[in-house]
Design an enzyme around this catalytic site. Structure first.
Site, PDB file in Angstrom:
ATOM      1  CD1 TRP A 196     -10.307 -57.938   7.718  1.00 42.86           C
ATOM      2  CD2 TRP A 196     -10.331 -58.357   9.908  1.00 42.86           C
ATOM      3  NE1 TRP A 196     -11.197 -57.055   8.299  1.00 42.86           N
ATOM      4  CE2 TRP A 196     -11.228 -57.300   9.646  1.00 42.86           C
ATOM      5  CE3 TRP A 196     -10.193 -58.795  11.227  1.00 42.86           C
ATOM      6  CZ2 TRP A 196     -11.972 -56.676  10.641  1.00 42.86           C
ATOM      7  CZ3 TRP A 196     -10.923 -58.173  12.223  1.00 42.86           C
ATOM      8  CH2 TRP A 196     -11.807 -57.125  11.930  1.00 42.86           C
ATOM      9  CG  HIS A 197      -7.978 -60.623  13.602  1.00 40.61           C
ATOM     10  ND1 HIS A 197      -8.663 -61.546  12.832  1.00 40.61           N
ATOM     11  CD2 HIS A 197      -8.813 -60.294  14.618  1.00 40.61           C
ATOM     12  CE1 HIS A 197      -9.854 -61.759  13.369  1.00 40.61           C
ATOM     13  NE2 HIS A 197      -9.978 -61.013  14.444  1.00 40.61           N
ATOM     14  N   GLY A 198      -4.285 -58.471  11.624  1.00 40.15           N
ATOM     15  CA  GLY A 198      -3.059 -57.705  11.785  1.00 40.15           C
ATOM     16  C   GLY A 198      -2.003 -58.081  10.766  1.00 40.15           C
ATOM     17  CG  PHE A 229      -7.201 -55.420  14.707  1.00 38.63           C
ATOM     18  CD1 PHE A 229      -5.849 -55.657  14.702  1.00 38.63           C
ATOM     19  CD2 PHE A 229      -7.961 -55.853  15.772  1.00 38.63           C
ATOM     20  CE1 PHE A 229      -5.249 -56.341  15.746  1.00 38.63           C
ATOM     21  CE2 PHE A 229      -7.368 -56.547  16.811  1.00 38.63           C
ATOM     22  CZ  PHE A 229      -6.021 -56.784  16.801  1.00 38.63           C
TER      23      PHE A 229
END
Length: 427
Positions: free
Chosen positions: A279-281, A427
Protein backbone atom coordinates in the site's frame (compact mmCIF):
# COMPACT_ATOMS: atom_id res chain seq x y z
CA UNK A 1 -11.81 22.69 -6.46
CA UNK A 2 -8.92 21.78 -4.13
CA UNK A 3 -8.33 18.46 -5.88
CA UNK A 4 -8.95 19.94 -9.34
CA UNK A 5 -6.26 22.57 -8.73
CA UNK A 6 -3.68 19.90 -7.95
CA UNK A 7 -4.92 17.10 -10.24
CA UNK A 8 -7.17 18.50 -13.02
CA UNK A 9 -6.65 15.41 -15.19
CA UNK A 10 -7.65 12.95 -12.48
CA UNK A 11 -10.56 14.85 -10.94
CA UNK A 12 -12.86 12.72 -13.08
CA UNK A 13 -11.37 9.62 -11.44
CA UNK A 14 -12.31 10.94 -8.00
CA UNK A 15 -15.85 11.73 -9.16
CA UNK A 16 -16.15 8.31 -10.78
CA UNK A 17 -15.06 6.66 -7.54
CA UNK A 18 -17.72 8.57 -5.59
CA UNK A 19 -20.49 7.77 -8.11
CA UNK A 20 -19.49 4.12 -8.33
CA UNK A 21 -19.49 3.43 -4.59
CA UNK A 22 -22.62 5.51 -4.00
CA UNK A 23 -24.47 3.51 -6.65
CA UNK A 24 -23.16 0.14 -5.50
CA UNK A 25 -24.04 0.86 -1.88
CA UNK A 26 -27.56 1.97 -2.78
CA UNK A 27 -27.99 -1.32 -4.66
CA UNK A 28 -26.62 -3.28 -1.70
CA UNK A 29 -29.06 -1.50 0.64
CA UNK A 30 -31.95 -2.32 -1.64
CA UNK A 31 -31.11 -6.01 -1.97
CA UNK A 32 -29.61 -6.55 1.48
CA UNK A 33 -29.25 -10.20 2.46
CA UNK A 34 -29.46 -11.52 -1.08
CA UNK A 35 -26.91 -12.75 -3.58
CA UNK A 36 -27.33 -9.53 -5.54
CA UNK A 37 -25.94 -7.52 -2.63
CA UNK A 38 -22.87 -9.74 -2.47
CA UNK A 39 -22.30 -9.41 -6.22
CA UNK A 40 -22.56 -5.62 -5.91
CA UNK A 41 -20.02 -5.64 -3.07
CA UNK A 42 -17.58 -7.72 -5.12
CA UNK A 43 -18.12 -5.40 -8.09
CA UNK A 44 -17.41 -2.29 -5.98
CA UNK A 45 -14.24 -3.75 -4.45
CA UNK A 46 -13.06 -4.96 -7.87
CA UNK A 47 -13.51 -1.51 -9.43
CA UNK A 48 -11.64 0.21 -6.58
CA UNK A 49 -8.77 -2.26 -6.61
CA UNK A 50 -8.60 -2.17 -10.41
CA UNK A 51 -8.20 1.62 -10.34
CA UNK A 52 -5.54 1.36 -7.65
CA UNK A 53 -3.68 -1.41 -9.51
CA UNK A 54 -3.79 0.31 -12.88
CA UNK A 55 -2.50 3.69 -11.75
CA UNK A 56 -0.19 2.63 -8.91
CA UNK A 57 1.02 -0.91 -9.58
CA UNK A 58 0.80 -1.55 -13.34
CA UNK A 59 4.37 -0.39 -14.07
CA UNK A 60 5.72 -2.31 -11.06
CA UNK A 61 3.98 -5.45 -12.35
CA UNK A 62 5.29 -4.92 -15.90
CA UNK A 63 8.86 -4.32 -14.68
CA UNK A 64 8.72 -7.41 -12.45
CA UNK A 65 7.49 -9.56 -15.35
CA UNK A 66 10.27 -8.19 -17.56
CA UNK A 67 12.92 -9.06 -14.96
CA UNK A 68 11.55 -12.48 -14.04
CA UNK A 69 10.77 -13.72 -17.54
CA UNK A 70 13.24 -11.77 -19.64
CA UNK A 71 10.55 -9.86 -21.52
CA UNK A 72 10.60 -6.28 -22.81
CA UNK A 73 7.11 -4.91 -22.26
CA UNK A 74 6.87 -1.12 -22.27
CA UNK A 75 5.92 0.66 -19.07
CA UNK A 76 2.75 2.76 -19.06
CA UNK A 77 4.53 5.62 -17.24
CA UNK A 78 1.33 6.97 -15.74
CA UNK A 79 1.49 9.74 -13.17
CA UNK A 80 0.07 8.68 -9.80
CA UNK A 81 -3.21 10.42 -8.89
CA UNK A 82 -2.71 12.27 -5.61
CA UNK A 83 -4.25 10.46 -2.65
CA UNK A 84 -5.57 7.48 -4.62
CA UNK A 85 -4.47 5.05 -1.89
CA UNK A 86 -6.44 7.05 0.67
CA UNK A 87 -9.70 7.79 -1.12
CA UNK A 88 -10.06 4.27 -2.58
CA UNK A 89 -9.67 2.79 0.90
CA UNK A 90 -12.23 5.23 2.29
CA UNK A 91 -14.85 4.48 -0.34
CA UNK A 92 -14.24 0.73 -0.08
CA UNK A 93 -14.75 0.87 3.69
CA UNK A 94 -18.08 2.63 3.11
CA UNK A 95 -19.39 -0.03 0.71
CA UNK A 96 -18.21 -2.86 2.97
CA UNK A 97 -19.82 -1.22 6.02
CA UNK A 98 -23.11 -0.85 4.14
CA UNK A 99 -22.96 -4.52 3.20
CA UNK A 100 -22.25 -5.49 6.81
CA UNK A 101 -25.08 -3.28 8.05
CA UNK A 102 -22.73 -1.07 10.09
CA UNK A 103 -24.06 2.02 8.33
CA UNK A 104 -27.01 2.75 6.08
CA UNK A 105 -26.40 3.79 2.51
CA UNK A 106 -26.59 7.54 2.05
CA UNK A 107 -29.89 8.52 0.45
CA UNK A 108 -28.46 11.73 -0.96
CA UNK A 109 -25.42 11.88 -3.19
CA UNK A 110 -24.18 15.31 -2.07
CA UNK A 111 -23.36 14.36 1.57
CA UNK A 112 -21.58 11.21 0.39
CA UNK A 113 -19.67 13.13 -2.30
CA UNK A 114 -18.65 15.61 0.40
CA UNK A 115 -17.29 12.72 2.46
CA UNK A 116 -15.26 11.40 -0.49
CA UNK A 117 -13.88 14.78 -1.54
CA UNK A 118 -13.40 16.34 1.90
CA UNK A 119 -10.21 18.20 1.11
CA UNK A 120 -8.35 18.43 4.48
CA UNK A 121 -7.64 14.69 4.63
CA UNK A 122 -8.29 13.74 1.02
CA UNK A 123 -4.72 13.39 -0.21
CA UNK A 124 -2.83 11.98 2.80
CA UNK A 125 -5.26 10.91 5.49
CA UNK A 126 -6.13 10.15 8.13
CA UNK A 127 -8.37 7.47 6.61
CA UNK A 128 -11.82 8.43 7.85
CA UNK A 129 -14.78 6.07 7.79
CA UNK A 130 -18.23 7.19 6.74
CA UNK A 131 -19.70 6.21 10.12
CA UNK A 132 -17.38 8.73 11.81
CA UNK A 133 -18.66 11.65 9.72
CA UNK A 134 -22.20 10.52 8.88
CA UNK A 135 -23.91 12.82 11.38
CA UNK A 136 -21.41 15.64 10.93
CA UNK A 137 -22.03 15.76 7.18
CA UNK A 138 -25.64 16.77 7.84
CA UNK A 139 -25.44 18.61 11.14
CA UNK A 140 -22.27 20.08 12.59
CA UNK A 141 -21.48 23.00 14.86
CA UNK A 142 -18.72 25.56 14.57
CA UNK A 143 -17.94 27.69 17.60
CA UNK A 144 -15.11 29.81 18.94
CA UNK A 145 -13.56 26.85 20.75
CA UNK A 146 -13.44 24.65 17.64
CA UNK A 147 -12.03 27.53 15.58
CA UNK A 148 -9.34 28.26 18.17
CA UNK A 149 -8.45 24.58 18.55
CA UNK A 150 -8.40 24.09 14.77
CA UNK A 151 -6.08 27.04 14.14
CA UNK A 152 -3.73 25.90 16.90
CA UNK A 153 -3.61 22.31 15.60
CA UNK A 154 -3.05 23.48 12.03
CA UNK A 155 -0.14 25.77 12.93
CA UNK A 156 1.51 23.07 15.04
CA UNK A 157 1.19 20.58 12.17
CA UNK A 158 2.55 23.07 9.64
CA UNK A 159 5.47 23.83 11.96
CA UNK A 160 6.25 20.12 12.28
CA UNK A 161 6.43 19.86 8.51
CA UNK A 162 8.33 23.04 7.69
CA UNK A 163 10.57 23.66 10.69
CA UNK A 164 11.42 20.04 11.53
CA UNK A 165 10.65 17.57 8.71
CA UNK A 166 11.97 19.72 5.86
CA UNK A 167 15.18 20.61 7.64
CA UNK A 168 15.79 17.05 8.81
CA UNK A 169 15.36 16.10 5.16
CA UNK A 170 18.41 18.22 4.33
CA UNK A 171 20.51 15.80 6.38
CA UNK A 172 19.27 12.96 4.14
CA UNK A 173 20.29 14.96 1.07
CA UNK A 174 23.75 15.53 2.55
CA UNK A 175 24.07 11.82 3.35
CA UNK A 176 23.15 10.73 -0.17
CA UNK A 177 25.56 13.27 -1.68
CA UNK A 178 28.59 12.32 0.43
CA UNK A 179 31.65 10.58 -0.93
CA UNK A 180 32.93 10.04 2.61
CA UNK A 181 30.42 7.69 4.19
CA UNK A 182 30.80 5.99 7.57
CA UNK A 183 28.96 3.64 9.92
CA UNK A 184 28.03 6.52 12.22
CA UNK A 185 26.86 8.69 9.31
CA UNK A 186 24.54 5.91 8.11
CA UNK A 187 23.03 5.44 11.58
CA UNK A 188 22.62 9.20 11.92
CA UNK A 189 20.84 9.27 8.54
CA UNK A 190 18.57 6.43 9.66
CA UNK A 191 17.61 8.30 12.83
CA UNK A 192 17.04 11.65 11.09
CA UNK A 193 14.97 10.10 8.31
CA UNK A 194 12.82 8.33 10.91
CA UNK A 195 12.23 11.68 12.61
CA UNK A 196 11.66 13.35 9.24
CA UNK A 197 8.94 10.97 8.10
CA UNK A 198 7.31 11.08 11.55
CA UNK A 199 7.09 14.88 11.61
CA UNK A 200 6.15 15.03 7.92
CA UNK A 201 3.24 12.61 8.19
CA UNK A 202 2.05 13.47 11.70
CA UNK A 203 2.34 17.13 10.73
CA UNK A 204 -0.01 16.60 7.79
CA UNK A 205 -2.43 14.69 10.02
CA UNK A 206 -2.39 17.58 12.51
CA UNK A 207 -3.08 20.03 9.71
CA UNK A 208 -5.95 17.89 8.41
CA UNK A 209 -7.48 17.55 11.89
CA UNK A 210 -7.09 21.30 12.45
CA UNK A 211 -8.72 22.23 9.12
CA UNK A 212 -11.47 19.72 9.85
CA UNK A 213 -12.26 21.47 13.13
CA UNK A 214 -12.41 24.81 11.34
CA UNK A 215 -15.11 23.27 9.12
CA UNK A 216 -16.92 21.59 12.02
CA UNK A 217 -15.57 18.05 11.51
CA UNK A 218 -13.79 15.84 14.05
CA UNK A 219 -11.32 13.51 12.32
CA UNK A 220 -9.76 10.57 14.18
CA UNK A 221 -6.24 10.83 15.57
CA UNK A 222 -3.56 9.20 13.44
CA UNK A 223 -0.48 9.30 15.67
CA UNK A 224 0.06 8.86 19.41
CA UNK A 225 3.77 9.30 20.10
CA UNK A 226 4.75 6.06 18.30
CA UNK A 227 8.47 6.52 18.95
CA UNK A 228 7.73 6.15 22.68
CA UNK A 229 6.30 2.65 22.18
CA UNK A 230 7.67 -0.25 24.25
CA UNK A 231 7.07 -2.93 21.60
CA UNK A 232 6.48 -3.08 17.85
CA UNK A 233 2.90 -4.17 18.56
CA UNK A 234 2.51 -0.99 20.60
CA UNK A 235 4.27 1.04 17.88
CA UNK A 236 1.67 0.02 15.29
CA UNK A 237 -1.13 0.96 17.68
CA UNK A 238 0.33 4.47 17.64
CA UNK A 239 1.67 4.96 14.07
CA UNK A 240 -0.76 5.67 11.19
CA UNK A 241 -3.52 4.36 13.43
CA UNK A 242 -6.32 4.66 10.87
CA UNK A 243 -4.47 2.52 8.31
CA UNK A 244 -3.76 -0.18 10.89
CA UNK A 245 -7.41 -0.21 11.93
CA UNK A 246 -8.48 -0.44 8.28
CA UNK A 247 -6.35 -3.52 7.59
CA UNK A 248 -7.43 -5.08 10.89
CA UNK A 249 -11.15 -4.68 10.22
CA UNK A 250 -11.28 -5.32 6.46
CA UNK A 251 -8.46 -7.84 5.89
CA UNK A 252 -7.08 -9.42 9.07
CA UNK A 253 -10.35 -10.23 10.85
CA UNK A 254 -12.14 -11.49 7.68
CA UNK A 255 -9.18 -13.85 7.12
CA UNK A 256 -9.78 -15.26 10.58
CA UNK A 257 -7.51 -13.03 12.63
CA UNK A 258 -5.86 -14.92 15.47
CA UNK A 259 -8.81 -17.27 16.01
CA UNK A 260 -7.32 -19.89 13.74
CA UNK A 261 -4.45 -22.36 13.85
CA UNK A 262 -0.95 -20.99 14.44
CA UNK A 263 0.02 -21.64 10.83
CA UNK A 264 -3.04 -19.83 9.44
CA UNK A 265 -2.54 -16.99 11.90
CA UNK A 266 1.02 -16.54 10.63
CA UNK A 267 -0.34 -16.60 7.07
CA UNK A 268 -2.91 -13.93 7.95
CA UNK A 269 -0.25 -11.76 9.58
CA UNK A 270 2.13 -11.95 6.62
CA UNK A 271 -0.68 -11.26 4.13
CA UNK A 272 -1.76 -8.16 6.04
CA UNK A 273 1.77 -6.82 6.41
CA UNK A 274 2.76 -7.65 2.86
CA UNK A 275 -0.28 -5.66 1.72
CA UNK A 276 0.51 -2.87 4.18
CA UNK A 277 3.95 -2.55 2.66
CA UNK A 278 2.58 -2.68 -0.88
CA UNK A 279 0.00 0.00 0.00
CA UNK A 280 2.86 2.37 0.80
CA UNK A 281 4.54 2.02 -2.56
CA UNK A 282 4.92 0.00 -5.73
CA UNK A 283 8.39 -1.42 -5.20
CA UNK A 284 10.02 -4.42 -3.58
CA UNK A 285 11.55 -2.44 -0.72
CA UNK A 286 8.04 -1.57 0.53
CA UNK A 287 6.98 -5.23 0.44
CA UNK A 288 10.16 -6.17 2.32
CA UNK A 289 9.42 -3.35 4.79
CA UNK A 290 5.92 -4.69 5.44
CA UNK A 291 7.03 -8.33 5.79
CA UNK A 292 9.87 -7.21 8.07
CA UNK A 293 7.29 -5.85 10.51
CA UNK A 294 5.05 -8.88 10.05
CA UNK A 295 7.85 -11.24 11.04
CA UNK A 296 8.84 -9.12 14.06
CA UNK A 297 5.21 -8.95 15.23
CA UNK A 298 4.98 -12.73 14.94
CA UNK A 299 8.15 -13.14 17.00
CA UNK A 300 6.81 -10.72 19.62
CA UNK A 301 3.62 -12.74 19.89
CA UNK A 302 5.56 -16.00 20.10
CA UNK A 303 7.89 -14.68 22.82
CA UNK A 304 5.03 -12.82 24.56
CA UNK A 305 6.96 -9.55 24.71
CA UNK A 306 4.29 -7.27 23.23
CA UNK A 307 3.43 -5.82 26.66
CA UNK A 308 6.90 -5.13 27.98
CA UNK A 309 7.37 -1.83 29.79
CA UNK A 310 11.14 -1.92 30.31
CA UNK A 311 13.58 0.66 28.97
CA UNK A 312 15.25 -2.16 27.05
CA UNK A 313 11.95 -2.65 25.22
CA UNK A 314 11.96 0.99 24.17
CA UNK A 315 15.54 0.82 22.92
CA UNK A 316 14.68 -2.34 20.98
CA UNK A 317 11.71 -0.58 19.33
CA UNK A 318 13.81 2.41 18.29
CA UNK A 319 16.42 0.09 16.76
CA UNK A 320 13.85 -1.95 14.81
CA UNK A 321 11.99 1.14 13.58
CA UNK A 322 15.14 3.01 12.55
CA UNK A 323 16.34 0.02 10.50
CA UNK A 324 12.86 -0.32 8.99
CA UNK A 325 12.91 3.20 7.58
CA UNK A 326 16.27 2.58 5.95
CA UNK A 327 14.47 -0.21 4.07
CA UNK A 328 11.51 2.11 3.42
CA UNK A 329 13.62 4.90 1.93
CA UNK A 330 15.83 2.79 -0.34
CA UNK A 331 15.63 3.59 -4.03
CA UNK A 332 16.96 0.20 -5.15
CA UNK A 333 17.85 -3.21 -3.78
CA UNK A 334 21.56 -2.44 -4.24
CA UNK A 335 21.24 0.73 -2.19
CA UNK A 336 19.22 -1.08 0.47
CA UNK A 337 21.82 -3.83 0.81
CA UNK A 338 24.69 -1.33 0.95
CA UNK A 339 22.98 0.81 3.63
CA UNK A 340 22.26 -2.20 5.82
CA UNK A 341 25.78 -3.60 5.43
CA UNK A 342 27.24 -0.21 6.32
CA UNK A 343 25.05 0.14 9.41
CA UNK A 344 26.30 -3.14 10.79
CA UNK A 345 29.95 -2.65 9.86
CA UNK A 346 29.97 -5.12 6.98
CA UNK A 347 31.09 -2.72 4.25
CA UNK A 348 34.46 -1.19 3.56
CA UNK A 349 33.89 2.19 5.25
CA UNK A 350 35.30 3.61 8.52
CA UNK A 351 33.26 3.98 11.68
CA UNK A 352 33.47 7.79 11.54
CA UNK A 353 34.87 10.45 9.23
CA UNK A 354 35.50 14.18 9.55
CA UNK A 355 32.47 14.89 7.35
CA UNK A 356 30.29 12.78 9.64
CA UNK A 357 31.38 14.85 12.65
CA UNK A 358 30.88 18.07 10.67
CA UNK A 359 27.31 17.17 9.67
CA UNK A 360 26.41 15.93 13.16
CA UNK A 361 27.67 19.20 14.65
CA UNK A 362 25.62 21.22 12.15
CA UNK A 363 22.41 19.27 12.80
CA UNK A 364 22.84 18.35 16.48
CA UNK A 365 20.41 20.98 17.81
CA UNK A 366 17.80 20.13 15.17
CA UNK A 367 18.05 16.40 15.94
CA UNK A 368 17.74 17.15 19.66
CA UNK A 369 14.60 19.23 19.06
CA UNK A 370 13.26 16.43 16.88
CA UNK A 371 13.85 13.79 19.55
CA UNK A 372 12.16 15.93 22.23
CA UNK A 373 9.28 16.80 19.89
CA UNK A 374 8.62 13.12 19.22
CA UNK A 375 7.89 12.59 22.92
CA UNK A 376 4.99 13.86 25.06
CA UNK A 377 7.47 15.82 27.22
CA UNK A 378 6.62 19.30 25.83
CA UNK A 379 2.89 18.62 26.24
CA UNK A 380 3.30 17.18 29.74
CA UNK A 381 5.42 20.18 30.76
CA UNK A 382 2.69 22.60 29.69
CA UNK A 383 0.03 20.53 31.44
CA UNK A 384 2.03 20.38 34.67
CA UNK A 385 2.27 24.17 34.69
CA UNK A 386 -1.52 24.32 34.96
CA UNK A 387 -1.17 23.44 38.64
CA UNK A 388 0.44 26.80 39.37
CA UNK A 389 -1.74 29.75 40.29
CA UNK A 390 -2.21 32.35 37.57
CA UNK A 391 -0.79 30.18 34.76
CA UNK A 392 -4.12 30.22 32.88
CA UNK A 393 -4.01 34.01 32.61
CA UNK A 394 -0.40 33.97 31.49
CA UNK A 395 -1.12 31.33 28.83
CA UNK A 396 -4.00 33.37 27.47
CA UNK A 397 -1.27 35.75 26.33
CA UNK A 398 1.72 33.45 25.71
CA UNK A 399 -0.09 30.74 23.70
CA UNK A 400 -1.31 33.10 20.92
CA UNK A 401 2.07 34.84 20.88
CA UNK A 402 3.81 31.48 20.57
CA UNK A 403 1.58 30.45 17.67
CA UNK A 404 2.22 33.77 15.91
CA UNK A 405 5.98 33.26 16.32
CA UNK A 406 5.69 29.73 14.91
CA UNK A 407 3.65 30.99 11.95
CA UNK A 408 6.17 33.75 11.33
CA UNK A 409 9.01 31.24 11.40
CA UNK A 410 7.19 28.93 8.97
CA UNK A 411 6.45 31.81 6.60
CA UNK A 412 10.03 33.03 6.68
CA UNK A 413 11.33 29.55 5.94
CA UNK A 414 8.87 28.95 3.09
CA UNK A 415 9.70 32.28 1.44
CA UNK A 416 13.38 31.37 1.42
CA UNK A 417 13.09 27.69 0.44
CA UNK A 418 12.14 25.56 -2.56
CA UNK A 419 9.02 23.42 -2.98
CA UNK A 420 9.09 20.46 -0.59
CA UNK A 421 5.94 18.31 -0.75
CA UNK A 422 4.71 15.91 1.92
CA UNK A 423 6.37 12.50 1.68
CA UNK A 424 3.04 10.66 1.79
CA UNK A 425 1.74 12.55 -1.28
CA UNK A 426 3.57 9.95 -3.40
CA UNK A 427 1.44 7.15 -1.95
Amino acid sequence: MFYFYGEPVYTGLLIFSAVSDYSHSAYIERYRGTGRAKIALISSITINLAMLFFFKYADFFIESVNVLFGRDFNSLELSLPIGISFFTFQTMSYTIDVYRGSVKASRKFLPFATYVTLFPQLVAGPIVRYATLETQLINRHINLESLSSGIQRFIIGLSKKVLLANQLGEFTVAFRATESNSVLFTWAYAVTFTLQIYFDFSGYSDMAIGLGRLLGFEFPENFKYPLCAKSITDFWRRWHMTLGQWFRDYVYIPLGGNRVSHLKWLRNLLIVWGLTGLWHGADWNFIIWGLYFGIILAVEKWLNISKTTSKIGHIYVIGVVVVSFVIFNSLSMDQLWLDLKTMFGLSDVPFVTSETLFQLKNYSNLILFGVLGATPLPKLTLESMQNFKGVDRIRQFTDPVGLVILLWGVTAYLVDSSFNPFLYFRF
